[in-house]
Design a protein around this motif. Structure first.
Motif, PDB file in Angstrom:
ATOM      1  N   VAL A   1      -9.352  -9.517   0.366  1.00 27.39           N
ATOM      2  CA  VAL A   1      -8.336 -10.084  -0.500  1.00 27.39           C
ATOM      3  C   VAL A   1      -8.486  -9.417  -1.855  1.00 27.39           C
ATOM      4  N   LEU A   2      -7.456  -8.708  -2.263  1.00 26.86           N
ATOM      5  CA  LEU A   2      -7.486  -8.028  -3.552  1.00 26.86           C
ATOM      6  C   LEU A   2      -7.241  -9.033  -4.665  1.00 26.86           C
ATOM      7  N   LEU A   3      -7.919  -8.864  -5.789  1.00 22.28           N
ATOM      8  CA  LEU A   3      -7.735  -9.765  -6.929  1.00 22.28           C
ATOM      9  C   LEU A   3      -6.283  -9.735  -7.404  1.00 22.28           C
ATOM     10  N   VAL A   4      -5.709  -8.529  -7.487  1.00 25.04           N
ATOM     11  CA  VAL A   4      -4.292  -8.359  -7.810  1.00 25.04           C
ATOM     12  C   VAL A   4      -3.697  -7.582  -6.642  1.00 25.04           C
ATOM     13  N   PRO A   5      -2.859  -8.213  -5.832  1.00 25.08           N
ATOM     14  CA  PRO A   5      -2.335  -7.527  -4.644  1.00 25.08           C
ATOM     15  C   PRO A   5      -1.763  -6.142  -4.974  1.00 25.08           C
ATOM     16  N   GLY A   6      -2.175  -5.156  -4.174  1.00 22.90           N
ATOM     17  CA  GLY A   6      -1.677  -3.797  -4.347  1.00 22.90           C
ATOM     18  C   GLY A   6      -2.368  -2.992  -5.431  1.00 22.90           C
ATOM     19  N   HIS A   7      -3.390  -3.590  -6.059  1.00 29.00           N
ATOM     20  CA  HIS A   7      -4.089  -2.915  -7.152  1.00 29.00           C
ATOM     21  C   HIS A   7      -5.600  -2.906  -6.906  1.00 29.00           C
ATOM     22  N   CYS A   8      -6.244  -1.853  -7.389  1.00 24.47           N
ATOM     23  CA  CYS A   8      -7.685  -1.681  -7.219  1.00 24.47           C
ATOM     24  C   CYS A   8      -8.452  -2.790  -7.924  1.00 24.47           C
ATOM     25  N   ASP A   9      -9.417  -3.376  -7.241  1.00 26.62           N
ATOM     26  CA  ASP A   9     -10.246  -4.421  -7.841  1.00 26.62           C
ATOM     27  C   ASP A   9     -11.154  -3.871  -8.937  1.00 26.62           C
ATOM     28  N   HIS A  10     -11.424  -2.580  -8.919  1.00 26.23           N
ATOM     29  CA  HIS A  10     -12.368  -1.997  -9.878  1.00 26.23           C
ATOM     30  C   HIS A  10     -11.697  -1.554 -11.174  1.00 26.23           C
ATOM     31  N   CYS A  11     -10.499  -0.922 -11.061  1.00 27.00           N
ATOM     32  CA  CYS A  11      -9.874  -0.383 -12.278  1.00 27.00           C
ATOM     33  C   CYS A  11      -8.427  -0.835 -12.466  1.00 27.00           C
ATOM     34  N   ARG A  12      -7.899  -1.645 -11.537  1.00 25.70           N
ATOM     35  CA  ARG A  12      -6.560  -2.238 -11.598  1.00 25.70           C
ATOM     36  C   ARG A  12      -5.417  -1.232 -11.423  1.00 25.70           C
ATOM     37  N   THR A  13      -5.702  -0.001 -11.013  1.00 20.94           N
ATOM     38  CA  THR A  13      -4.659   0.993 -10.761  1.00 20.94           C
ATOM     39  C   THR A  13      -3.934   0.637  -9.459  1.00 20.94           C
ATOM     40  N   ALA A  14      -2.636   0.934  -9.402  1.00 15.17           N
ATOM     41  CA  ALA A  14      -1.865   0.686  -8.183  1.00 15.17           C
ATOM     42  C   ALA A  14      -2.421   1.538  -7.039  1.00 15.17           C
ATOM     43  N   LEU A  15      -2.585   0.906  -5.886  1.00 10.99           N
ATOM     44  CA  LEU A  15      -3.140   1.588  -4.718  1.00 10.99           C
ATOM     45  C   LEU A  15      -2.042   2.323  -3.956  1.00 10.99           C
ATOM     46  N   VAL A  16      -2.450   3.383  -3.248  1.00  8.88           N
ATOM     47  CA  VAL A  16      -1.512   4.144  -2.426  1.00  8.88           C
ATOM     48  C   VAL A  16      -2.008   4.168  -0.989  1.00  8.88           C
ATOM     49  N   ALA A  17      -1.064   4.297  -0.060  1.00  9.01           N
ATOM     50  CA  ALA A  17      -1.422   4.358   1.358  1.00  9.01           C
ATOM     51  C   ALA A  17      -2.213   5.629   1.643  1.00  9.01           C
ATOM     52  N   ASP A  18      -3.189   5.503   2.502  1.00 11.95           N
ATOM     53  CA  ASP A  18      -4.031   6.636   2.884  1.00 11.95           C
ATOM     54  C   ASP A  18      -4.166   6.688   4.398  1.00 11.95           C
ATOM     55  N   GLY A  19      -3.184   6.105   5.099  1.00 13.31           N
ATOM     56  CA  GLY A  19      -3.271   5.956   6.544  1.00 13.31           C
ATOM     57  C   GLY A  19      -3.461   7.245   7.309  1.00 13.31           C
ATOM     58  N   THR A  20      -2.710   8.304   6.970  1.00  8.73           N
ATOM     59  CA  THR A  20      -2.820   9.554   7.729  1.00  8.73           C
ATOM     60  C   THR A  20      -4.192  10.168   7.565  1.00  8.73           C
ATOM     61  N   ASN A  21      -4.665  10.288   6.320  1.00  7.30           N
ATOM     62  CA  ASN A  21      -6.001  10.839   6.087  1.00  7.30           C
ATOM     63  C   ASN A  21      -7.061   9.987   6.767  1.00  7.30           C
ATOM     64  N   ALA A  22      -6.925   8.684   6.648  1.00  7.21           N
ATOM     65  CA  ALA A  22      -7.918   7.786   7.235  1.00  7.21           C
ATOM     66  C   ALA A  22      -7.918   7.904   8.760  1.00  7.21           C
ATOM     67  N   ARG A  23      -6.738   7.954   9.382  1.00  3.11           N
ATOM     68  CA  ARG A  23      -6.669   8.100  10.842  1.00  3.11           C
ATOM     69  C   ARG A  23      -7.311   9.413  11.272  1.00  3.11           C
ATOM     70  N   ASP A  24      -7.056  10.504  10.515  1.00  3.24           N
ATOM     71  CA  ASP A  24      -7.677  11.794  10.830  1.00  3.24           C
ATOM     72  C   ASP A  24      -9.198  11.698  10.734  1.00  3.24           C
ATOM     73  N   GLU A  25      -9.682  11.025   9.691  1.00  2.00           N
ATOM     74  CA  GLU A  25     -11.130  10.879   9.516  1.00  2.00           C
ATOM     75  C   GLU A  25     -11.747  10.074  10.658  1.00  2.00           C
TER      76      GLU A  25
END
Length: 184
Positions: free
Chosen positions: A125-149
């Motif tokens: 559960v993110l503190l602010v939905p869609g934003h990084c818990d560490h620096c509050r920057t908006a998050l982006v999808a990384d599905g393709t890279n993650a699936r490849d990894e």
């Protein structure tokens, strides 16, 4: 989570490799070639990247390390580094997860473009939905890279990782956990 413990740093070998690639370092160029050919980063390159992190960290700060060591040879190197600093691991967690479940999780992975932290909205559960818990920057999808990894890991690294699990099991340090259920 484990890394919410005071003075515990989460260190992802993958994030360190990606940082090297982004900075265009000689090690990063080797990481990029391995990634492009869907091969694992060589032991020499992985050890060099992780060595830089290990020797620059404060020895009084705990860490949770993911993605390293990936094989018994790397585990022995990590053991030697720890011993030379009169440190020791307190445990090793082996997460049991099927390929299909891992690919599903990877598809949902979000990454912070600012601090490179990874987040799994299906598991946390993110503190602010869609934003990084560490620096509050908006998050982006990384599905393709993650699936490849994940695919690369299952195709090339699973055997080595099992040898790492065996290494720590033999030392009485391995805890196996089912990673397909809820985080709590």
């Amino acid at each position: 989570s484990i890394c919410s413990l005071k003075e515990t740093e989460h260190v992802s070998a993958g994030n360190l490799f990606r940082d090297e690639i982004e900075r265009g370092t000689p090690l990063g160029q080797q990481c990029a070639r391995a990634k492009a050919s869907r091969r694992a980063v060589s032991d020499d390159v992985a050890n060099a990247v992780l060595r830089r992190w290990f020797w620059s960290r404060k020895s009084t700060r705990g860490f949770a390390l993911s993605g390293f060591p990936e094989n018994r040879a790397q585990a022995v190197v990590l053991d030697e580094w720890l011993e030379s600093r009169d440190e020791a691991l307190t445990g090793c967690i082996w997460f049991e997860l099927s390929r299909d479940d891992a690919l599903a999780e990877a598809s949902a992975r979000l990454v912070c473009p600012a601090c490179r932290c990874t987040h799994y909205p299906n598991r946390e559960v993110l503190l602010v939905p869609g934003h990084c818990d560490h620096c509050r920057t908006a998050l982006v999808a990384d599905g393709t890279n993650a699936r490849d990894e994940v695919s690369t890991w299952f195709d090339h690294k699973a055997r080595g990782s099992r040898s790492v699990a065996s290494h720590y099991y033999d030392r009485g340090m391995l805890v196996s956990m089912d990673a397909s259920g809820p985080v709590d």
